[in-house]
Write an enzyme that holds these catalytic residues in place. Structure first.
Site, PDB file in Angstrom:
ATOM      1  N   LYS A   1      39.366 -12.849 -22.896  1.00 43.14           N
ATOM      2  CA  LYS A   1      40.090 -11.761 -22.233  1.00 43.14           C
ATOM      3  C   LYS A   1      39.895 -10.410 -22.903  1.00 43.14           C
ATOM      4  CE  LYS A   1      43.686 -14.193 -19.688  1.00 43.14           C
ATOM      5  NZ  LYS A   1      45.106 -14.343 -19.399  1.00 43.14           N
TER       6      LYS A   1
ATOM      7  N   LYS B   1      35.770 -22.358 -14.879  1.00 43.08           N
ATOM      8  CA  LYS B   1      36.966 -23.011 -14.331  1.00 43.08           C
ATOM      9  C   LYS B   1      37.533 -22.231 -13.145  1.00 43.08           C
ATOM     10  CE  LYS B   1      40.470 -20.847 -17.167  1.00 43.08           C
ATOM     11  NZ  LYS B   1      41.664 -20.837 -17.928  1.00 43.08           N
TER      12      LYS B   1
ATOM     13  N   LYS C   1      42.775 -17.882 -10.987  1.00 42.43           N
ATOM     14  CA  LYS C   1      43.587 -17.124 -10.027  1.00 42.43           C
ATOM     15  C   LYS C   1      42.964 -15.771  -9.722  1.00 42.43           C
ATOM     16  CE  LYS C   1      48.145 -18.747 -11.577  1.00 42.43           C
ATOM     17  NZ  LYS C   1      49.220 -18.430 -12.537  1.00 42.43           N
TER      18      LYS C   1
HETATM   19  P1  AMP Z   1      48.350 -20.372 -15.543  1.00 37.97           P
HETATM   20  O1  AMP Z   1      48.035 -20.041 -14.149  1.00 37.97           O
HETATM   21  O2  AMP Z   1      47.319 -19.825 -16.472  1.00 37.97           O
HETATM   22  O3  AMP Z   1      49.741 -20.058 -15.924  1.00 37.97           O
HETATM   23  O4  AMP Z   1      48.199 -21.937 -15.635  1.00 37.97           O
HETATM   24  C1  AMP Z   1      49.185 -22.852 -15.240  1.00 37.97           C
HETATM   25  C2  AMP Z   1      48.762 -24.252 -15.566  1.00 37.97           C
HETATM   26  O5  AMP Z   1      47.594 -24.614 -14.828  1.00 37.97           O
HETATM   27  C3  AMP Z   1      48.381 -24.471 -17.039  1.00 37.97           C
HETATM   28  O6  AMP Z   1      48.883 -25.717 -17.462  1.00 37.97           O
HETATM   29  C4  AMP Z   1      46.883 -24.486 -17.033  1.00 37.97           C
HETATM   30  O7  AMP Z   1      46.343 -25.245 -18.083  1.00 37.97           O
HETATM   31  C5  AMP Z   1      46.584 -25.126 -15.698  1.00 37.97           C
HETATM   32  N1  AMP Z   1      45.274 -24.713 -15.166  1.00 37.97           N
HETATM   33  C6  AMP Z   1      44.850 -23.438 -14.919  1.00 37.97           C
HETATM   34  N2  AMP Z   1      43.602 -23.431 -14.407  1.00 37.97           N
HETATM   35  C7  AMP Z   1      43.221 -24.736 -14.313  1.00 37.97           C
HETATM   36  C8  AMP Z   1      42.032 -25.398 -13.839  1.00 37.97           C
HETATM   37  N3  AMP Z   1      40.998 -24.709 -13.359  1.00 37.97           N
HETATM   38  N4  AMP Z   1      42.001 -26.753 -13.884  1.00 37.97           N
HETATM   39  C9  AMP Z   1      43.054 -27.464 -14.361  1.00 37.97           C
HETATM   40  N5  AMP Z   1      44.195 -26.905 -14.814  1.00 37.97           N
HETATM   41  C10 AMP Z   1      44.287 -25.562 -14.793  1.00 37.97           C
END
Ligand code: AMP
Ligand code: TRP
Length: 326
Positions: free
Chosen positions: A111, A192, A195
């Site tokens: 980041k 990966k 969002k």
């Molecule tokens: P965040 O949107 O970064 O707050 O992520 C929320 C949850 O989703 C966290 O537990 C992340 O580890 C999981 N996560 C985010 N992106 C992925 C992905 N591409 N595959 C699997 N888990 C994900």
């Protein structure tokens, strides 16, 4: 009963990676654990946010939590900024972590790379995450694979304080899904699913229309050798589709691959469209009703009160450990 804590940032576009890597576990765990599920708005502001949009996204994630099956009678659902202990413990833990270990975090490097000036919050982000977890004497943290390093750091900080001062924190463990822990982008299966990617067809958001789901899957990047088998190294696109299929259906990857032996990628994609549409349909239906109901904010207020009571007990112990106050 073991205690579970996890959080999701209210930054919009919650996608099937979030769901299959993390959220799906939240629902399973609430049956036989004491669960706290948080909307981590203080994490979201580590990068600039539009204040009006942020408030909308907080309620969106809260409604999604409930729409996927988190039951506020079984689990505590709340917003991070409504419990002051997160920020307070975050500071104490900052004083017990090192800039060296924080600047080595993969997510920080990704980041902050190429930026002229880097916000301090991006560096201390995993310390706030450690505070979230340790504030509730958490045993288990269900997350996607990308959070592994942050969980390790949290454990290191907990062990460090327990060792340098006195036994204060429970040392937590991460919990990762077999299929789904790392869902890749549909348009580029070497990175990966995220969002924030510009191409909307790189991800499937939980609230996507059926036609959008179909479009994104049908145009997903595969390869040219035409064989359906699970081989993430050499066939990341096809392997990602198989992982998504398996995570939604519960069927194991090898069984699915064997069933599609001799068939084309189009066949796999078509079935996956159906499986995904079917899995997301009830979530979308529930979401609308919950998001518009007056009850949502009441659930969050009640959650913050219950979480706050647990947090205050921990903070008393923390202040005592460090000799804060009198
Ligand atoms: P965040 O949107 O970064 O707050 O992520 C929320 C949850 O989703 C966290 O537990 C992340 O580890 C999981 N996560 C985010 N992106 C992925 C992905 N591409 N595959 C699997 N888990 C994900
Ligand atoms: N850092 C996590 C993510 O980006 C979100 C998060 C913040 C979290 N605090 C947490 C996850 C505590 C688990 C536990 O996905």
């Amino acid at each position: 009963m073991k205690r579970v804590f996890s959080g999701v940032q209210p930054t919009g576009n919650i996608h099937i990676g979030n769901y299959l890597g993390a959220l799906k576990q939240f629902v399973e765990l609430q049956e036989d654990h004491e669960c706290l599920y948080c909307i981590v708005d203080e994490h979201a502001i580590t990068v600039p946010q539009d204040p009006k949009e942020l408030r909308q996204h907080i309620l969106d994630v809260a409604a999604l939590y409930l729409a996927i099956g988190i039951d506020p009678k079984k689990s505590i659902v709340f917003v991070q900024s409504q419990v002051s202990g997160h920020a307070e413990l975050g500071w104490v833990l900052c004083c017990n972590s090192y800039t060296g270990e924080l600047s080595r975090m993969t997510q920080f490097k990704a980041k902050s790379g190429g930026q002229e000036s880097v916000g301090t919050g991006l560096l201390t982000y995993p310390v706030l995450m450690a505070a979230d977890i340790l504030l509730y004497d958490t045993d288990i943290v269900p997350v996607g694979n990308d959070q592994k390093q942050h969980i390790e750091l949290c454990r290191d900080i907990a062990i460090r304080v327990n060792h340098n001062y006195k036994e204060t924190f429970v040392v937590p463990e991460g919990r990762f899904m077999k299929a789904g822990a790392r869902i890749m982008a549909l348009d580029d299966p070497t990175s990966k699913m995220s969002k924030s990617a510009i191409n909307v067809h790189s991800r499937i958001s939980l609230l996507d229309e059926d036609s959008k789901i179909k479009k994104s899957i049908m145009r997903a990047t595969t390869d040219s050798d035409g064989e359906i088998r699970f081989d993430p190294e050499n066939k990341p696109g096809v392997s990602n589709l198989l992982s998504i299929y398996s995570a939604f259906s519960g069927e194991d990857i090898e069984t699915i691959a064997a069933r599609f032996a001799g068939k084309g990628y189009g066949d796999l994609k078509k079935e996956l469209v159906g499986v995904t549409q079917e899995a997301l349909a009830p979530i979308k239906a529930n979401f609308k009703e919950i998001r518009e109901s007056d009850e949502l904010k009441a659930i969050l207020r009640d959650g913050a009160e219950r979480a706050g009571a647990i947090a205050e007990k921990t903070m008393k112990r923390v202040r005592d450990t460090f000799g804060l106050g009198f």
